[in-house]
Design an enzyme around this catalytic site. Structure first.
Site, PDB file in Angstrom:
ATOM      1  N   SER A  96       0.816  -1.222   0.000  1.00 34.32           N
ATOM      2  CA  SER A  96       0.000   0.000   0.000  1.00 34.32           C
ATOM      3  C   SER A  96       0.848   1.270   0.000  1.00 34.32           C
ATOM      4  O   SER A  96       1.802   1.409   0.773  1.00 34.32           O
ATOM      5  CB  SER A  96      -0.907   0.019   1.234  1.00 34.32           C
ATOM      6  OG  SER A  96      -1.615   1.242   1.270  1.00 34.32           O
ATOM      7  N   LYS A  97       0.453   2.208  -0.858  1.00 32.13           N
ATOM      8  CA  LYS A  97       1.139   3.503  -0.911  1.00 32.13           C
ATOM      9  C   LYS A  97       0.424   4.523  -0.026  1.00 32.13           C
ATOM     10  O   LYS A  97       0.856   5.671   0.090  1.00 32.13           O
ATOM     11  CB  LYS A  97       1.143   4.028  -2.354  1.00 32.13           C
ATOM     12  CG  LYS A  97       1.931   3.158  -3.333  1.00 32.13           C
ATOM     13  CD  LYS A  97       1.925   3.787  -4.726  1.00 32.13           C
ATOM     14  CE  LYS A  97       2.440   2.842  -5.797  1.00 32.13           C
ATOM     15  NZ  LYS A  97       3.799   2.374  -5.594  1.00 32.13           N
ATOM     16  N   SER A  98      -0.704   4.135   0.589  1.00 33.34           N
ATOM     17  CA  SER A  98      -1.509   5.100   1.344  1.00 33.34           C
ATOM     18  C   SER A  98      -0.762   5.741   2.519  1.00 33.34           C
ATOM     19  O   SER A  98      -0.890   6.951   2.733  1.00 33.34           O
ATOM     20  CB  SER A  98      -2.814   4.451   1.816  1.00 33.34           C
ATOM     21  OG  SER A  98      -3.609   4.140   0.696  1.00 33.34           O
ATOM     22  N   ASP A 106     -13.655   6.835  -4.145  1.00 36.15           N
ATOM     23  CA  ASP A 106     -13.032   6.318  -5.375  1.00 36.15           C
ATOM     24  C   ASP A 106     -13.526   7.051  -6.625  1.00 36.15           C
ATOM     25  O   ASP A 106     -12.735   7.414  -7.502  1.00 36.15           O
ATOM     26  CB  ASP A 106     -13.319   4.812  -5.538  1.00 36.15           C
ATOM     27  CG  ASP A 106     -12.410   3.951  -4.681  1.00 36.15           C
ATOM     28  OD1 ASP A 106     -11.323   4.422  -4.303  1.00 36.15           O
ATOM     29  OD2 ASP A 106     -12.786   2.800  -4.401  1.00 36.15           O
ATOM     30  N   LYS A 162     -14.160  -3.720   1.323  1.00 36.41           N
ATOM     31  CA  LYS A 162     -14.994  -2.530   1.099  1.00 36.41           C
ATOM     32  C   LYS A 162     -16.484  -2.804   1.298  1.00 36.41           C
ATOM     33  O   LYS A 162     -17.211  -1.948   1.789  1.00 36.41           O
ATOM     34  CB  LYS A 162     -14.759  -1.978  -0.312  1.00 36.41           C
ATOM     35  CG  LYS A 162     -13.393  -1.318  -0.492  1.00 36.41           C
ATOM     36  CD  LYS A 162     -13.258  -0.719  -1.886  1.00 36.41           C
ATOM     37  CE  LYS A 162     -11.844  -0.237  -2.130  1.00 36.41           C
ATOM     38  NZ  LYS A 162     -11.684   0.375  -3.456  1.00 36.41           N
ATOM     39  N   GLY A 194      -3.772   4.060 -12.946  1.00 36.34           N
ATOM     40  CA  GLY A 194      -4.615   4.484 -11.846  1.00 36.34           C
ATOM     41  C   GLY A 194      -3.903   5.164 -10.687  1.00 36.34           C
ATOM     42  O   GLY A 194      -4.521   5.382  -9.639  1.00 36.34           O
ATOM     43  N   ALA A 198     -15.017  -1.168  -7.658  1.00 42.08           N
ATOM     44  CA  ALA A 198     -14.430   0.052  -8.228  1.00 42.08           C
ATOM     45  C   ALA A 198     -15.335   0.614  -9.321  1.00 42.08           C
ATOM     46  O   ALA A 198     -15.552   1.835  -9.403  1.00 42.08           O
ATOM     47  CB  ALA A 198     -13.041  -0.250  -8.792  1.00 42.08           C
ATOM     48  N   TYR A 242      -2.397   0.253 -11.200  1.00 40.76           N
ATOM     49  CA  TYR A 242      -1.201   1.086 -11.339  1.00 40.76           C
ATOM     50  C   TYR A 242       0.030   0.252 -10.975  1.00 40.76           C
ATOM     51  O   TYR A 242      -0.081  -0.840 -10.430  1.00 40.76           O
ATOM     52  CB  TYR A 242      -1.280   2.342 -10.447  1.00 40.76           C
ATOM     53  CG  TYR A 242      -1.619   2.043  -9.022  1.00 40.76           C
ATOM     54  CD1 TYR A 242      -2.935   2.055  -8.594  1.00 40.76           C
ATOM     55  CD2 TYR A 242      -0.625   1.695  -8.098  1.00 40.76           C
ATOM     56  CE1 TYR A 242      -3.262   1.743  -7.288  1.00 40.76           C
ATOM     57  CE2 TYR A 242      -0.948   1.387  -6.799  1.00 40.76           C
ATOM     58  CZ  TYR A 242      -2.266   1.412  -6.400  1.00 40.76           C
ATOM     59  OH  TYR A 242      -2.586   1.085  -5.102  1.00 40.76           O
ATOM     60  N   MET A 275      -7.357   1.382 -14.203  1.00 39.63           N
ATOM     61  CA  MET A 275      -7.361   1.662 -12.750  1.00 39.63           C
ATOM     62  C   MET A 275      -6.186   1.027 -12.016  1.00 39.63           C
ATOM     63  O   MET A 275      -5.765   1.511 -10.965  1.00 39.63           O
ATOM     64  CB  MET A 275      -8.677   1.184 -12.131  1.00 39.63           C
ATOM     65  CG  MET A 275      -9.824   2.115 -12.400  1.00 39.63           C
ATOM     66  SD  MET A 275     -11.157   1.742 -11.267  1.00 39.63           S
ATOM     67  CE  MET A 275     -12.455   2.724 -11.994  1.00 39.63           C
TER      68      MET A 275
HETATM   69  P1  NDP Z   1     -13.549  -6.517  -7.788  1.00 34.54           P
HETATM   70  O1  NDP Z   1     -12.896  -7.805  -7.465  1.00 34.54           O
HETATM   71  O2  NDP Z   1     -14.705  -6.038  -6.964  1.00 34.54           O
HETATM   72  O3  NDP Z   1     -14.085  -6.578  -9.314  1.00 34.54           O
HETATM   73  C1  NDP Z   1     -13.268  -7.028 -10.335  1.00 34.54           C
HETATM   74  C2  NDP Z   1     -14.009  -6.919 -11.680  1.00 34.54           C
HETATM   75  O4  NDP Z   1     -13.085  -7.326 -12.697  1.00 34.54           O
HETATM   76  C3  NDP Z   1     -15.242  -7.788 -11.809  1.00 34.54           C
HETATM   77  O5  NDP Z   1     -16.213  -7.103 -12.560  1.00 34.54           O
HETATM   78  C4  NDP Z   1     -14.712  -8.997 -12.589  1.00 34.54           C
HETATM   79  O6  NDP Z   1     -15.680  -9.626 -13.373  1.00 34.54           O
HETATM   80  C5  NDP Z   1     -13.716  -8.314 -13.511  1.00 34.54           C
HETATM   81  N1  NDP Z   1     -12.706  -9.220 -14.027  1.00 34.54           N
HETATM   82  C6  NDP Z   1     -11.694  -9.813 -13.356  1.00 34.54           C
HETATM   83  N2  NDP Z   1     -10.930 -10.549 -14.192  1.00 34.54           N
HETATM   84  C7  NDP Z   1     -11.472 -10.401 -15.424  1.00 34.54           C
HETATM   85  C8  NDP Z   1     -11.147 -10.908 -16.693  1.00 34.54           C
HETATM   86  N3  NDP Z   1     -10.107 -11.715 -16.888  1.00 34.54           N
HETATM   87  N4  NDP Z   1     -11.925 -10.561 -17.749  1.00 34.54           N
HETATM   88  C9  NDP Z   1     -12.991  -9.740 -17.577  1.00 34.54           C
HETATM   89  N5  NDP Z   1     -13.351  -9.220 -16.383  1.00 34.54           N
HETATM   90  C10 NDP Z   1     -12.598  -9.548 -15.317  1.00 34.54           C
HETATM   91  O7  NDP Z   1     -12.379  -5.440  -7.802  1.00 34.54           O
HETATM   92  P2  NDP Z   1     -12.510  -3.864  -7.664  1.00 34.54           P
HETATM   93  O8  NDP Z   1     -13.693  -3.435  -8.448  1.00 34.54           O
HETATM   94  O9  NDP Z   1     -12.418  -3.455  -6.240  1.00 34.54           O
HETATM   95  O10 NDP Z   1     -11.160  -3.359  -8.362  1.00 34.54           O
HETATM   96  C11 NDP Z   1     -10.970  -3.490  -9.753  1.00 34.54           C
HETATM   97  C12 NDP Z   1      -9.574  -3.007 -10.113  1.00 34.54           C
HETATM   98  O11 NDP Z   1      -9.466  -1.615  -9.880  1.00 34.54           O
HETATM   99  C13 NDP Z   1      -8.502  -3.683  -9.257  1.00 34.54           C
HETATM  100  O12 NDP Z   1      -7.473  -4.091 -10.107  1.00 34.54           O
HETATM  101  C14 NDP Z   1      -8.034  -2.595  -8.320  1.00 34.54           C
HETATM  102  O13 NDP Z   1      -6.636  -2.728  -8.079  1.00 34.54           O
HETATM  103  C15 NDP Z   1      -8.316  -1.335  -9.113  1.00 34.54           C
HETATM  104  N6  NDP Z   1      -8.614  -0.189  -8.259  1.00 34.54           N
HETATM  105  C16 NDP Z   1      -7.814   0.926  -8.366  1.00 34.54           C
HETATM  106  C17 NDP Z   1      -8.091   2.036  -7.594  1.00 34.54           C
HETATM  107  C18 NDP Z   1      -7.208   3.249  -7.724  1.00 34.54           C
HETATM  108  O14 NDP Z   1      -7.298   4.131  -6.871  1.00 34.54           O
HETATM  109  N7  NDP Z   1      -6.410   3.336  -8.748  1.00 34.54           N
HETATM  110  C19 NDP Z   1      -9.215   2.092  -6.636  1.00 34.54           C
HETATM  111  C20 NDP Z   1      -9.997   0.869  -6.636  1.00 34.54           C
HETATM  112  C21 NDP Z   1      -9.690  -0.225  -7.404  1.00 34.54           C
HETATM  113  P3  NDP Z   1     -16.581 -10.831 -12.800  1.00 34.54           P
HETATM  114  O15 NDP Z   1     -17.607 -10.183 -11.925  1.00 34.54           O
HETATM  115  O16 NDP Z   1     -17.139 -11.412 -14.048  1.00 34.54           O
HETATM  116  O17 NDP Z   1     -15.662 -11.750 -12.052  1.00 34.54           O
END
Ligand code: NDP
Length: 279
Positions: free
Chosen positions: A15-17, A105, A69, A246, A134, A226, A224
């Site tokens: 975590s970078k927080s 977010d 979350k 991100g 996200a 990074y 998103m």
């Molecule tokens: P979740 O685990 O809640 O959701 C992940 C999503 O990605 C789901 O919709 C999932 O689909 C989809 N998914 C995963 N693998 C695949 C794939 N191979 N092909 C298609 N869809 C896929 O994670 P979050 O929503 O919390 O986070 C998502 C990303 O955003 C993470 O990588 C996180 O690091 C990043 N993030 C960055 C932030 C920032 O500040 N830069 C803040 C928050 C998140 P399914 O439902 O079908 O499994």
């Protein structure tokens, strides 16, 4: 002793927080501490209670990251409208013992787009990939900025359709655009000015089945994730899009949380520059 804050997650070592909030505190002259706390799955409520009870200064708040979350959402006694819309909480404030849940977010993404990347969502055809926490967090802020359209695409069409329907009926929100929810195959022939990857596919190196044509000329492609170049970033670059990761969203959502807690909005540009130097 200064007020205490932390981030809960698992894993949390990366975590970078803590660094971001230490830089914000130094910049704004706030006497606070901020630590990263690794929480075992199933122990989130106990970890929050232990953080509030322990330590030398008063515990004032916490950030929450993967995978807690949704649990933070359920644990909060009160939630802000943007946390309600997101169905997830990434920022907790401890208000006289009561947990108040917020979600910064979406504001973080929109501020990074507008302020750091010069990409105003207004009037753009937006494609949002993914339907996890996200993605849910950014839909309302994007809709409030009046895009020309917002299409949510996932690997399971029903998931995207359900999410789009949910965000089509938000009582009390001045929204002019109804989102559309589709599966990846239905992207054939569609073109977008802003493509946001809110899937976690980049973490495993998975390639999303995107037709090259989804990236309009001068499209901004926002990943998103990074700290690494993902297949999505390569796909977008090859199609001529301007690519962003991100890290800016991370810093901007932290700034929004800092503002929620301290009532002061820190300058983000020097903090983002400092983090980029370490990459
Ligand atoms: P979740 O685990 O809640 O959701 C992940 C999503 O990605 C789901 O919709 C999932 O689909 C989809 N998914 C995963 N693998 C695949 C794939 N191979 N092909 C298609 N869809 C896929 O994670 P979050 O929503 O919390 O986070 C998502 C990303 O955003 C993470 O990588 C996180 O690091 C990043 N993030 C960055 C932030 C920032 O500040 N830069 C803040 C928050 C998140 P399914 O439902 O079908 O499994």
């Amino acid at each position: 002793m200064g007020d205490r804050y932390c981030v809960f997650g698992n894993p949390i070592g990366h975590s970078k927080s803590p660094r971001i909030h230490a830089l914000f505190a130094a910049q704004t002259g706030q006497d606070i501490s901020y630590e990263a706390i690794l929480v075992e799955k199933g122990s989130f409520p106990a970890a929050v209670a232990a953080f509030i009870a322990a330590g030398k200064g008063p515990a004032r708040g916490a950030n929450v990251t993967v995978p807690f979350k949704e649990e933070a959402f359920r644990l909060a006694a009160r939630r802000t409208p943007r946390a309600e819309a997101a169905g997830a909480v990434n920022t907790l404030s401890f208000d006289a013992g009561a947990l108040v849940g917020d979600n910064t977010d979406g504001a973080g993404l929109v501020r990074d787009l507008k302020n750091n990347l010069g990409c105003d969502p207004a009037g753009r055809r937006i494609l949002l990939l993914g339907a996890g926490g996200a993605a849910r967090g950014v839909i309302l802020p994007l809709l409030l900025d009046n895009p020309a359209e917002l299409v949510i695409a996932t690997r399971t069409e029903e998931t995207a359709a359900r999410l789009a329907l949910e965000f089509s009926r938000l009582p009390g929100c001045a929204i002019n655009v109804k989102p559309d929810g589709i599966g990846f195959p239905a992207l054939a022939g569609r073109v977008f000015d802003l493509v946001i990857n809110a899937t976690s596919a980049g973490l495993s190196g998975a390639v999303l089945p995107l037709p090259t044509g989804v990236f309009a000329p001068r499209c901004v492609a926002y990943e998103m994730v990074y700290g690494r170049a993902t297949p999505f970033m390569h796909q977008a670059q090859a199609a001529g899009a301007r690519v962003a990761d991100g890290l800016g969203m991370l810093v901007e959502q932290a700034a929004e949380a800092f503002h929620v807690w301290r009532g002061i909005g820190p300058r983000t540009a020097p903090v983002l520059a400092a983090l980029r130097e370490l990459e």
